[in-house]
Design a protein around this motif. Sequence first.
Motif, mmCIF file in Angstrom:
data_model
loop_
_atom_site.group_PDB
_atom_site.id
_atom_site.type_symbol
_atom_site.label_atom_id
_atom_site.label_comp_id
_atom_site.label_asym_id
_atom_site.label_seq_id
_atom_site.Cartn_x
_atom_site.Cartn_y
_atom_site.Cartn_z
ATOM 1 N N GLN A 96 0.816 -1.222 0.000
ATOM 2 C CA GLN A 96 0.000 0.000 0.000
ATOM 3 C C GLN A 96 0.849 1.271 0.000
ATOM 4 O O GLN A 96 0.301 2.376 -0.096
ATOM 5 C CB GLN A 96 -0.936 -0.004 1.219
ATOM 6 C CG GLN A 96 -1.769 -1.263 1.392
ATOM 7 C CD GLN A 96 -2.536 -1.661 0.134
ATOM 8 O OE1 GLN A 96 -3.010 -0.808 -0.620
ATOM 9 N NE2 GLN A 96 -2.645 -2.969 -0.099
ATOM 10 N N ILE A 97 2.176 1.143 0.118
ATOM 11 C CA ILE A 97 3.050 2.329 0.029
ATOM 12 C C ILE A 97 2.829 2.963 -1.338
ATOM 13 O O ILE A 97 2.962 2.300 -2.371
ATOM 14 C CB ILE A 97 4.523 1.932 0.224
ATOM 15 C CG1 ILE A 97 4.722 1.410 1.655
ATOM 16 C CG2 ILE A 97 5.444 3.119 -0.026
ATOM 17 C CD1 ILE A 97 6.105 0.859 1.928
ATOM 18 N N PRO A 98 2.472 4.251 -1.386
ATOM 19 C CA PRO A 98 1.890 4.819 -2.619
ATOM 20 C C PRO A 98 2.767 4.853 -3.855
ATOM 21 O O PRO A 98 2.315 4.555 -4.951
ATOM 22 C CB PRO A 98 1.482 6.239 -2.184
ATOM 23 C CG PRO A 98 2.299 6.530 -0.965
ATOM 24 C CD PRO A 98 2.502 5.221 -0.288
ATOM 25 N N ILE A 113 -9.428 4.165 -2.519
ATOM 26 C CA ILE A 113 -10.206 2.913 -2.444
ATOM 27 C C ILE A 113 -9.854 1.950 -3.581
ATOM 28 O O ILE A 113 -9.558 0.770 -3.327
ATOM 29 C CB ILE A 113 -11.717 3.221 -2.407
ATOM 30 C CG1 ILE A 113 -12.074 3.930 -1.092
ATOM 31 C CG2 ILE A 113 -12.531 1.926 -2.546
ATOM 32 C CD1 ILE A 113 -13.509 4.347 -0.977
ATOM 33 N N PRO A 114 -9.850 2.399 -4.856
ATOM 34 C CA PRO A 114 -9.418 1.467 -5.924
ATOM 35 C C PRO A 114 -7.984 0.973 -5.734
ATOM 36 O O PRO A 114 -7.681 -0.192 -6.036
ATOM 37 C CB PRO A 114 -9.540 2.308 -7.197
ATOM 38 C CG PRO A 114 -10.507 3.381 -6.868
ATOM 39 C CD PRO A 114 -10.297 3.683 -5.419
ATOM 40 N N ARG A 115 -7.107 1.856 -5.219
ATOM 41 C CA ARG A 115 -5.713 1.461 -4.987
ATOM 42 C C ARG A 115 -5.640 0.351 -3.938
ATOM 43 O O ARG A 115 -4.937 -0.652 -4.118
ATOM 44 C CB ARG A 115 -4.904 2.675 -4.528
ATOM 45 C CG ARG A 115 -3.427 2.393 -4.261
ATOM 46 C CD ARG A 115 -2.722 3.630 -3.732
ATOM 47 N NE ARG A 115 -2.877 4.742 -4.655
ATOM 48 C CZ ARG A 115 -3.141 5.987 -4.289
ATOM 49 N NH1 ARG A 115 -3.282 6.284 -3.005
ATOM 50 N NH2 ARG A 115 -3.254 6.935 -5.193
ATOM 51 N N LEU A 116 -6.343 0.521 -2.854
ATOM 52 C CA LEU A 116 -6.334 -0.467 -1.773
ATOM 53 C C LEU A 116 -6.857 -1.814 -2.261
ATOM 54 O O LEU A 116 -6.250 -2.862 -2.009
ATOM 55 C CB LEU A 116 -7.182 0.048 -0.610
ATOM 56 C CG LEU A 116 -7.318 -0.868 0.609
ATOM 57 C CD1 LEU A 116 -5.959 -1.063 1.271
ATOM 58 C CD2 LEU A 116 -8.316 -0.294 1.606
ATOM 59 N N ILE A 117 -7.957 -1.801 -2.984
ATOM 60 C CA ILE A 117 -8.579 -3.048 -3.437
ATOM 61 C C ILE A 117 -7.712 -3.743 -4.490
ATOM 62 O O ILE A 117 -7.435 -4.942 -4.398
ATOM 63 C CB ILE A 117 -9.985 -2.767 -4.015
ATOM 64 C CG1 ILE A 117 -10.920 -2.264 -2.906
ATOM 65 C CG2 ILE A 117 -10.558 -4.026 -4.672
ATOM 66 C CD1 ILE A 117 -12.264 -1.794 -3.414
ATOM 67 N N PHE A 162 -5.637 -7.305 -4.017
ATOM 68 C CA PHE A 162 -5.979 -8.441 -4.864
ATOM 69 C C PHE A 162 -4.741 -8.971 -5.576
ATOM 70 O O PHE A 162 -4.544 -10.187 -5.699
ATOM 71 C CB PHE A 162 -7.040 -8.012 -5.874
ATOM 72 C CG PHE A 162 -7.645 -9.149 -6.641
ATOM 73 C CD1 PHE A 162 -8.335 -10.161 -5.995
ATOM 74 C CD2 PHE A 162 -7.519 -9.209 -8.025
ATOM 75 C CE1 PHE A 162 -8.889 -11.219 -6.707
ATOM 76 C CE2 PHE A 162 -8.074 -10.257 -8.742
ATOM 77 C CZ PHE A 162 -8.763 -11.264 -8.079
ATOM 78 N N SER A 163 -3.867 -8.067 -6.024
ATOM 79 C CA SER A 163 -2.631 -8.454 -6.709
ATOM 80 C C SER A 163 -1.735 -9.284 -5.794
ATOM 81 O O SER A 163 -1.194 -10.325 -6.207
ATOM 82 C CB SER A 163 -1.889 -7.194 -7.173
ATOM 83 O OG SER A 163 -0.597 -7.496 -7.641
ATOM 84 N N VAL A 164 -1.568 -8.851 -4.546
ATOM 85 C CA VAL A 164 -0.721 -9.578 -3.592
ATOM 86 C C VAL A 164 -1.347 -10.916 -3.217
ATOM 87 O O VAL A 164 -0.645 -11.928 -3.071
ATOM 88 C CB VAL A 164 -0.467 -8.722 -2.329
ATOM 89 C CG1 VAL A 164 0.265 -9.533 -1.261
ATOM 90 C CG2 VAL A 164 0.337 -7.484 -2.685
ATOM 91 N N ILE A 165 -2.661 -10.951 -3.087
ATOM 92 C CA ILE A 165 -3.350 -12.204 -2.743
ATOM 93 C C ILE A 165 -3.136 -13.248 -3.834
ATOM 94 O O ILE A 165 -2.875 -14.430 -3.551
ATOM 95 C CB ILE A 165 -4.855 -11.940 -2.520
ATOM 96 C CG1 ILE A 165 -5.060 -11.164 -1.210
ATOM 97 C CG2 ILE A 165 -5.636 -13.255 -2.475
ATOM 98 C CD1 ILE A 165 -6.464 -10.643 -1.017
ATOM 99 N N ILE A 166 -3.210 -12.829 -5.099
ATOM 100 C CA ILE A 166 -2.968 -13.768 -6.206
ATOM 101 C C ILE A 166 -1.533 -14.292 -6.164
ATOM 102 O O ILE A 166 -1.290 -15.499 -6.302
ATOM 103 C CB ILE A 166 -3.248 -13.086 -7.559
ATOM 104 C CG1 ILE A 166 -4.735 -12.786 -7.711
ATOM 105 C CG2 ILE A 166 -2.780 -13.977 -8.710
ATOM 106 C CD1 ILE A 166 -5.071 -12.006 -8.968
ATOM 107 N N ALA A 167 -0.553 -13.391 -5.970
ATOM 108 C CA ALA A 167 0.856 -13.805 -5.919
ATOM 109 C C ALA A 167 1.099 -14.777 -4.759
ATOM 110 O O ALA A 167 1.825 -15.768 -4.911
ATOM 111 C CB ALA A 167 1.752 -12.577 -5.771
#
Length: 466
Positions: A186-188, A368-372, A376-381
């Motif tokens: 989440q670091i921008p 909000i779109p950034r967080l989601i 999701f990207s990290v969860i897939i990896a």
Amino acid sequence: MGTVLPNSPPREHEREGAKDIAQQTHDILQKDQKLDAGALFVLKSKGSWVHCGYHLSTSIVAPALLSLPYAIALLGWTAGILCLVIGALVTFYSYNLISLVLEHHAQLGRRHLRFRDMAHDILGPKWGRYYVGPIQFMVCYGAVVGCTLLGGQCMKAIYLLSNPNGEMKLYEFVIIFGCFMLILAQIPSFHSLRHINLVSLLLCLAYSACATAGSVHIGNSSKGPKKDYSIKGDTESRVFGIFNAIAIIATTYGNGIIPEIQATLAPPVKGKMFKGLSICYTVVTVTFFSVAISGYWAFGNQAEGLILNNFLKDGEALVPKWFILMTNIFTIMQLSAVGVVYLQPTNEVLERTFGDPSSGEFSTRNVIPRLISRSFSVIIATTVSAMLPFFGDINAVIGAFGFIPLDFILPVVFFNLTFKPSKISPIFWLNSLIAVVFSVLGVIAAVASVRQISLDAKTYRLFANV
């Protein structure tokens, strides 16, 4: 003293003027290029050459270097050290060529912030969209998968040290590491990682020193294995092993995000990348060669895919347990930084797709779109890492299909097409030779790495506890 004071105000004024010019240049570039949300929010051009050195060191000097003794074991002393030296020279040369091409286009008013932007302008739109873009995404996201897997393996090693009969499985540790990555993701912006990457640079020096010291200690003790430097296997296995080792070394030296790192530099960028690369390759020389040589010297052809695994023999620690614990902690901490660095191209694509450049970076519309999307990207990896826990094989495949084209072939092609050196000049023939040789090596290494996966497929099992 009397001559210094009167000159001080003009010098300060000149510095302020230089800053104004740099800011104006940045503003003009933004207006001309109509930067999207990915470029505006993720690839902020605010860093110095020192920050660039931190980013480069984290992206190249990663725990994949702990597999170098295994690569040397597939090649032998002479060929192994020679490949390490060639890898260092060619990548340092190639990365500088990319930097020169980027500087050239920036001076012409078209600053490329992404690898696919370079390919789009130099090779054509289809190359950027259908070749370079997908390969870079595969390489970077594959590196995130590999970091998550290795992080889980290191956590499991720590767990087994304190609880040899523990029942926790590898995929559980992979998930724990993935949760940590979920927070860091989440670091921008890339620029926001500069302080983390400074710590990362120190950590890679620390675990490399530990790996070297541990190997030397075991190599000098009676507990160490009998040293055998012969290359194992029949002729076919040895030949394919050579190209598998080349793929591993290419992956270790690989970067794949040079344009994105240079994009973090505040304009003007001229000359800054060379200084950053000089910092990085000082660290590369110290860490790569010390770990590779000491690890192969101590364990010979018994060097494992991750040299830290050699510190345990049949469950017995060959060095003090606190030493293994410390080394693994250093490795885990740096892996998190490496994983976040290689998430940046993915983050940039996600931000470009879901972000709104007309809204603020931290507005609800963008947060909000950034967080989601990043979560999701990290969860897939993390899921892929837990399902396919075979780091060495993944490492070789990524190197063959991704890092060799991006880091060894395309830089020299970009340079020749951009600057068009004379066909009788040494630089033209050197670049052409590099492109041809590494194209051939890439194809053969790809075949060798896929073959290795097919051989190991007998032991593959989803969510295996290896």
